[in-house]
Design a protein around this motif. Structure first.
Motif, mmCIF file in Angstrom:
data_model
loop_
_atom_site.group_PDB
_atom_site.id
_atom_site.type_symbol
_atom_site.label_atom_id
_atom_site.label_comp_id
_atom_site.label_asym_id
_atom_site.label_seq_id
_atom_site.Cartn_x
_atom_site.Cartn_y
_atom_site.Cartn_z
ATOM 1 N N VAL A 128 45.729 48.236 -40.533
ATOM 2 C CA VAL A 128 45.907 49.670 -40.369
ATOM 3 C C VAL A 128 46.659 49.886 -39.069
ATOM 4 O O VAL A 128 47.626 50.618 -39.010
ATOM 5 N N VAL A 129 46.196 49.254 -38.046
ATOM 6 C CA VAL A 129 46.831 49.312 -36.739
ATOM 7 C C VAL A 129 46.734 47.922 -36.147
ATOM 8 O O VAL A 129 45.944 47.103 -36.581
ATOM 9 N N SER A 130 47.527 47.656 -35.142
ATOM 10 C CA SER A 130 47.409 46.405 -34.422
ATOM 11 C C SER A 130 46.264 46.567 -33.427
ATOM 12 O O SER A 130 46.365 47.355 -32.492
ATOM 13 N N ILE A 131 45.180 45.863 -33.653
ATOM 14 C CA ILE A 131 43.999 46.005 -32.813
ATOM 15 C C ILE A 131 43.997 44.906 -31.765
ATOM 16 O O ILE A 131 44.003 43.724 -32.105
ATOM 17 N N PRO A 132 43.985 45.296 -30.481
ATOM 18 C CA PRO A 132 43.921 44.291 -29.415
ATOM 19 C C PRO A 132 42.623 43.492 -29.515
ATOM 20 O O PRO A 132 41.578 44.032 -29.907
ATOM 21 N N PRO A 133 42.644 42.216 -29.167
ATOM 22 C CA PRO A 133 41.456 41.364 -29.292
ATOM 23 C C PRO A 133 40.230 41.895 -28.548
ATOM 24 O O PRO A 133 39.108 41.726 -29.020
ATOM 25 N N GLU A 134 40.413 42.538 -27.415
ATOM 26 C CA GLU A 134 39.274 43.036 -26.638
ATOM 27 C C GLU A 134 38.503 44.142 -27.367
ATOM 28 O O GLU A 134 37.353 44.436 -27.036
ATOM 29 N N VAL A 135 39.109 44.739 -28.369
ATOM 30 C CA VAL A 135 38.436 45.791 -29.130
ATOM 31 C C VAL A 135 37.217 45.230 -29.851
ATOM 32 O O VAL A 135 36.205 45.908 -29.995
ATOM 33 N N ALA B 138 35.226 52.056 -24.060
ATOM 34 C CA ALA B 138 36.495 51.813 -24.749
ATOM 35 C C ALA B 138 37.529 52.859 -24.353
ATOM 36 O O ALA B 138 38.702 52.544 -24.144
ATOM 37 N N VAL B 139 37.094 54.112 -24.223
ATOM 38 C CA VAL B 139 38.000 55.189 -23.804
ATOM 39 C C VAL B 139 38.450 54.960 -22.362
ATOM 40 O O VAL B 139 39.632 55.140 -22.041
ATOM 41 N N ASP B 140 37.527 54.546 -21.509
ATOM 42 C CA ASP B 140 37.890 54.275 -20.112
ATOM 43 C C ASP B 140 38.955 53.185 -20.015
ATOM 44 O O ASP B 140 39.834 53.245 -19.154
ATOM 45 N N LYS B 141 38.900 52.205 -20.898
ATOM 46 C CA LYS B 141 39.847 51.082 -20.857
ATOM 47 C C LYS B 141 41.203 51.429 -21.463
ATOM 48 O O LYS B 141 42.240 51.024 -20.949
ATOM 49 N N ARG B 142 41.196 52.153 -22.613
ATOM 50 C CA ARG B 142 42.439 52.336 -23.370
ATOM 51 C C ARG B 142 42.679 53.758 -23.830
ATOM 52 O O ARG B 142 43.464 53.998 -24.742
#
Length: 147
Positions: free
Chosen positions: A19-26, A52-56
Protein backbone atom coordinates in the motif's frame (compact mmCIF):
# COMPACT_ATOMS: atom_id res chain seq x y z
CA UNK A 1 7.60 -12.08 26.52
CA UNK A 2 4.87 -9.86 25.16
CA UNK A 3 7.35 -7.95 22.98
CA UNK A 4 8.54 -11.19 21.36
CA UNK A 5 4.97 -12.31 20.62
CA UNK A 6 3.86 -9.15 18.88
CA UNK A 7 7.17 -8.45 17.19
CA UNK A 8 7.20 -11.96 15.73
CA UNK A 9 3.74 -11.39 14.25
CA UNK A 10 4.85 -8.13 12.66
CA UNK A 11 8.21 -9.09 11.19
CA UNK A 12 6.88 -11.82 8.93
CA UNK A 13 6.72 -10.75 5.31
CA UNK A 14 3.76 -8.51 4.63
CA UNK A 15 1.18 -10.53 2.74
CA UNK A 16 -0.75 -7.50 1.49
CA UNK A 17 0.09 -5.95 -1.80
CA UNK A 18 2.20 -2.92 -0.98
CA UNK A 19 0.00 0.00 0.00
CA UNK A 20 2.83 2.29 0.97
CA UNK A 21 6.53 1.87 1.46
CA UNK A 22 6.75 1.25 5.20
CA UNK A 23 10.08 2.06 6.85
CA UNK A 24 11.47 -0.86 8.90
CA UNK A 25 11.26 1.07 12.19
CA UNK A 26 7.47 1.18 11.83
CA UNK A 27 7.30 -2.50 12.77
CA UNK A 28 8.82 -1.66 16.17
CA UNK A 29 6.24 1.08 16.65
CA UNK A 30 3.45 -1.31 15.67
CA UNK A 31 4.82 -3.91 18.11
CA UNK A 32 4.70 -1.29 20.88
CA UNK A 33 1.06 -0.53 20.02
CA UNK A 34 0.17 -4.22 20.09
CA UNK A 35 2.09 -4.85 23.31
CA UNK A 36 -0.02 -2.22 25.04
CA UNK A 37 -3.25 -3.39 23.41
CA UNK A 38 -2.52 -6.97 24.44
CA UNK A 39 -2.52 -6.01 28.12
CA UNK A 40 -5.47 -3.63 27.74
CA UNK A 41 -3.39 -0.48 28.30
CA UNK A 42 -5.30 2.19 26.32
CA UNK A 43 -2.92 4.93 27.47
CA UNK A 44 0.01 2.81 26.30
CA UNK A 45 -1.57 2.39 22.86
CA UNK A 46 -2.08 6.14 22.58
CA UNK A 47 1.48 6.77 23.79
CA UNK A 48 2.90 4.34 21.20
CA UNK A 49 1.02 6.10 18.41
CA UNK A 50 2.19 9.46 19.79
CA UNK A 51 5.79 8.19 19.67
CA UNK A 52 5.32 7.29 15.99
CA UNK A 53 3.99 10.80 15.33
CA UNK A 54 6.92 12.34 17.20
CA UNK A 55 9.34 10.40 14.96
CA UNK A 56 7.69 10.76 11.54
CA UNK A 57 4.75 13.10 11.86
CA UNK A 58 1.18 12.03 11.16
CA UNK A 59 2.55 9.74 8.43
CA UNK A 60 4.17 7.71 11.21
CA UNK A 61 0.79 6.96 12.77
CA UNK A 62 -0.66 6.17 9.34
CA UNK A 63 2.17 3.72 8.62
CA UNK A 64 1.60 1.99 11.97
CA UNK A 65 -2.13 1.76 11.19
CA UNK A 66 -1.34 0.17 7.81
CA UNK A 67 0.96 -2.31 9.55
CA UNK A 68 -1.83 -3.21 12.00
CA UNK A 69 -4.31 -3.61 9.14
CA UNK A 70 -1.87 -5.96 7.36
CA UNK A 71 -1.55 -8.00 10.55
CA UNK A 72 -5.33 -8.07 10.94
CA UNK A 73 -5.91 -9.24 7.36
CA UNK A 74 -3.15 -11.86 7.66
CA UNK A 75 -1.89 -14.34 5.15
CA UNK A 76 -3.72 -15.57 2.11
CA UNK A 77 -4.94 -12.22 0.86
CA UNK A 78 -6.18 -12.52 -2.72
CA UNK A 79 -4.04 -10.86 -5.36
CA UNK A 80 -7.13 -9.28 -6.90
CA UNK A 81 -9.84 -7.11 -5.37
CA UNK A 82 -10.81 -8.31 -1.89
CA UNK A 83 -14.44 -7.98 -0.87
CA UNK A 84 -14.54 -8.06 2.92
CA UNK A 85 -17.77 -8.88 4.72
CA UNK A 86 -18.77 -6.68 7.65
CA UNK A 87 -22.39 -7.57 8.53
CA UNK A 88 -24.49 -4.67 9.85
CA UNK A 89 -21.58 -2.27 9.50
CA UNK A 90 -23.89 0.68 8.88
CA UNK A 91 -25.30 0.22 12.40
CA UNK A 92 -21.85 0.25 14.04
CA UNK A 93 -20.20 3.24 15.67
CA UNK A 94 -17.87 5.61 13.83
CA UNK A 95 -14.73 3.79 14.99
CA UNK A 96 -15.92 0.34 13.91
CA UNK A 97 -17.08 1.60 10.50
CA UNK A 98 -13.72 3.36 10.10
CA UNK A 99 -11.76 0.19 10.93
CA UNK A 100 -13.80 -1.89 8.48
CA UNK A 101 -13.30 0.64 5.69
CA UNK A 102 -9.62 1.23 6.49
CA UNK A 103 -8.84 -2.49 6.55
CA UNK A 104 -10.73 -2.91 3.26
CA UNK A 105 -8.71 -0.09 1.70
CA UNK A 106 -5.45 -1.64 2.88
CA UNK A 107 -6.44 -5.13 1.73
CA UNK A 108 -7.11 -3.69 -1.71
CA UNK A 109 -3.91 -1.59 -1.81
CA UNK A 110 -6.08 1.52 -2.09
CA UNK A 111 -3.76 4.05 -0.47
CA UNK A 112 -5.78 7.08 -1.54
CA UNK A 113 -8.88 5.76 0.26
CA UNK A 114 -6.82 4.78 3.31
CA UNK A 115 -5.31 8.25 3.49
CA UNK A 116 -8.73 9.88 2.99
CA UNK A 117 -10.23 7.80 5.82
CA UNK A 118 -7.30 8.62 8.08
CA UNK A 119 -7.58 12.34 7.32
CA UNK A 120 -11.36 12.37 7.79
CA UNK A 121 -11.05 10.70 11.21
CA UNK A 122 -8.41 13.25 12.18
CA UNK A 123 -10.60 16.18 11.09
CA UNK A 124 -13.66 14.64 12.79
CA UNK A 125 -11.73 14.33 16.06
CA UNK A 126 -12.22 10.55 15.98
CA UNK A 127 -8.74 9.35 15.00
CA UNK A 128 -7.59 8.33 18.49
CA UNK A 129 -10.68 6.21 19.07
CA UNK A 130 -10.38 4.69 15.58
CA UNK A 131 -6.75 3.75 16.16
CA UNK A 132 -7.60 2.25 19.56
CA UNK A 133 -10.32 0.16 17.92
CA UNK A 134 -7.94 -0.91 15.15
CA UNK A 135 -5.36 -2.01 17.73
CA UNK A 136 -8.01 -3.90 19.73
CA UNK A 137 -9.39 -5.57 16.61
CA UNK A 138 -5.89 -6.63 15.59
CA UNK A 139 -5.22 -8.20 19.00
CA UNK A 140 -8.61 -9.94 18.97
CA UNK A 141 -7.83 -11.38 15.54
CA UNK A 142 -4.36 -12.55 16.59
CA UNK A 143 -5.82 -14.26 19.68
CA UNK A 144 -8.57 -15.86 17.58
CA UNK A 145 -6.04 -17.27 15.11
CA UNK A 146 -3.82 -18.56 17.91
CA UNK A 147 -6.57 -20.19 19.81
Amino acid sequence: MIRQFSAARLTRPNTLRPVVSIPPEVYGDAAAVLDSALIGDRDGVVHAFDEAVDKRGVRGAYDVAVCLAATLVGEGTPQSFAALEFPNIDDAGYDMRWVARFVSACANADDSTGEALFSAALVDGQLSECLLTLAGSTIATIKHRAG
